[in-house]
Design a protein around this motif. Structure first.
Motif, PDB file in Angstrom:
ATOM      1  N   THR A   1      -0.957   2.294   7.408  1.00 42.95           N
ATOM      2  CA  THR A   1       0.102   2.675   6.464  1.00 42.95           C
ATOM      3  C   THR A   1       0.737   3.996   6.887  1.00 42.95           C
ATOM      4  OG1 THR A   1      -1.640   3.571   5.087  1.00 42.95           O
ATOM      5  CG2 THR A   1      -0.620   1.552   4.320  1.00 42.95           C
TER       6      THR A   1
ATOM      7  N   ASN B   1      -4.933   1.643  -1.368  1.00 34.33           N
ATOM      8  CA  ASN B   1      -5.460   1.010  -0.145  1.00 34.33           C
ATOM      9  C   ASN B   1      -6.257  -0.238  -0.490  1.00 34.33           C
ATOM     10  OD1 ASN B   1      -4.707   2.642   2.156  1.00 34.33           O
ATOM     11  ND2 ASN B   1      -5.877   4.247   1.147  1.00 34.33           N
TER      12      ASN B   1
ATOM     13  N   GLN C   1       0.834  -1.209   0.000  1.00 33.26           N
ATOM     14  CA  GLN C   1       0.000   0.000   0.000  1.00 33.26           C
ATOM     15  C   GLN C   1       0.863   1.251   0.000  1.00 33.26           C
ATOM     16  OE1 GLN C   1      -4.134  -1.171   2.156  1.00 33.26           O
ATOM     17  NE2 GLN C   1      -2.509  -0.590   3.522  1.00 33.26           N
TER      18      GLN C   1
ATOM     19  N   SER D   1      -8.901  -3.248   1.105  1.00 36.32           N
ATOM     20  CA  SER D   1      -9.750  -3.558   2.262  1.00 36.32           C
ATOM     21  C   SER D   1      -9.184  -4.815   2.915  1.00 36.32           C
ATOM     22  CB  SER D   1     -11.193  -3.801   1.824  1.00 36.32           C
ATOM     23  OG  SER D   1     -11.268  -4.999   1.099  1.00 36.32           O
TER      24      SER D   1
ATOM     25  N   LYS E   1      -6.923   0.341   7.913  1.00 37.88           N
ATOM     26  CA  LYS E   1      -6.962   1.550   7.069  1.00 37.88           C
ATOM     27  C   LYS E   1      -5.932   2.582   7.527  1.00 37.88           C
ATOM     28  CE  LYS E   1     -11.764   1.566   5.620  1.00 37.88           C
ATOM     29  NZ  LYS E   1     -13.087   1.987   6.032  1.00 37.88           N
TER      30      LYS E   1
END
Lengths: 80, 230
Positions: free
Chosen positions: B39, A56, A50, A58, B36
């Motif tokens: 990163t 991105n 990523q 999931s 989410k």
């Protein structure tokens, strides 16, 4: 970015995350082919992918890949 | 008789597997929300035993430390936390010795490390070295070190002061008796009569999908860490 380039970039990420310079991945490579590729390193791998590609995934997507080729498909899809 | 044992073992295995699957379904949403964020920041978990590894697995967080799945004496673990950079630069020496539980033992300077969940010493060493490299890579970026410890391994009260003095905002020490004077301790209720907390990774009871460490709200702990300074 072409598939070949993506695989080359992925290969570098695999080498870093797994800390194994001998890794050489192909579309058909699965976690059975790389000793260090377990559930913990997989998460790390996806996070680094990523970061490297600026995309991105999931949590569901990252659990559904069966091999590197499917990973590449997802990256191309996200980048397009 | 052998047939009966086999049947019981198979039943237990599928019962445990089912319980683990149900547990992970419950974690699904929380893991997705943490994933989410991860990163942007690396959470480095220093854990005195297997709890760290289990949590990384529960919440699907990447591992940036060699300490995962291993255990140490409480004194040794505190020394690592007091100076992780120095200790992770040191070579881990294995001489094939095992502890009573069959884990390989490694010597890291003056600290005895029990390398869990690995049947091959070479692989255990590789895993350790890989963890060290990931640690040093992670601390070059945006990172947060957090510490998870309990009072199981030759603990004494002087360690509480050392624990509280560790230079990390996020740390939790699970104890079998309350320590209201120490803000980062978490009292495991109902274990006062024991000499230390029970194994933290055990399920609360045979039917529960909750592990003992779930009493602490790790989800929000990680969530807040990942959201800070972003």
């Amino acid at each position: 970015m072409e598939r070949k380039e993506i695989i080359e970039k992925l290969n570098d990420i695999f080498i870093d995350v797994m800390d194994n310079d001998e890794i050489s991945i192909a579309e058909s490579t699965t976690s059975n082919d790389i000793e260090e590729w377990d559930s913990l390193t997989h998460v790390h791998l996806v996070v680094e992918i990523q970061r490297a590609f600026g995309i991105n995934f999931s949590a569901k997507e990252m659990m559904n890949w069966n091999n590197v080729g499917e990973m590449v498909d997802s990256i191309i899809q996200k980048k397009s | 008789m052998h047939f009966l044992h086999e049947k019981i073992r198979n039943f237990k295995h599928s019962f445990d597997q089912n319980k683990e699957n149900r547990r992970h379904q419950k974690f699904e949403e929380q893991a997705a929300s943490l994933f989410k964020l991860c990163t942007k920041k690396s959470i480095i978990v220093l854990s005195s035993d297997c709890v760290g590894g289990r949590l990384m697995y529960d919440y699907r967080l990447p591992v940036y430390t060699p300490t995962v799945n291993n255990w140490y004496s409480d004194d040794g673990f505190l020394k690592i936390c007091e100076n992780p950079i120095e200790y992770f630069k040191m070579p881990l020496i294995l001489n094939g010795e095992r502890d009573k539980k069959g884990n390989f033992i490694g010597l890291l300077g003056d600290i005895v490390c029990h390398l869990g969940h690995e049947a091959d010493p070479e692989k255990a060493l590789k895993k350790w070295n890989r963890g060290c490299k990931q640690f040093f890579r992670a601390i070059k970026g945006n990172y947060e070190i957090c510490v998870i410890m309990n009072d199981r391994n030759h603990f004494n009260d002087s360690f509480i002061k050392r624990f509280e003095a560790l230079p990390y905002k996020n740390k939790v020490l699970f104890t079998h008796i309350p320590h209201p004077e120490a803000p980062h301790t978490f009292y495991m209720e109902g274990e006062d009569s024991l000499p230390y907390v029970k194994t933290m990774t055990l399920y609360e009871n045979i039917f529960s999908t909750k592990r003992r460490y779930d009493r602490f709200d790790f989800y929000h702990w990680f969530y807040n860490m990942l959201n800070e300074d972003i």
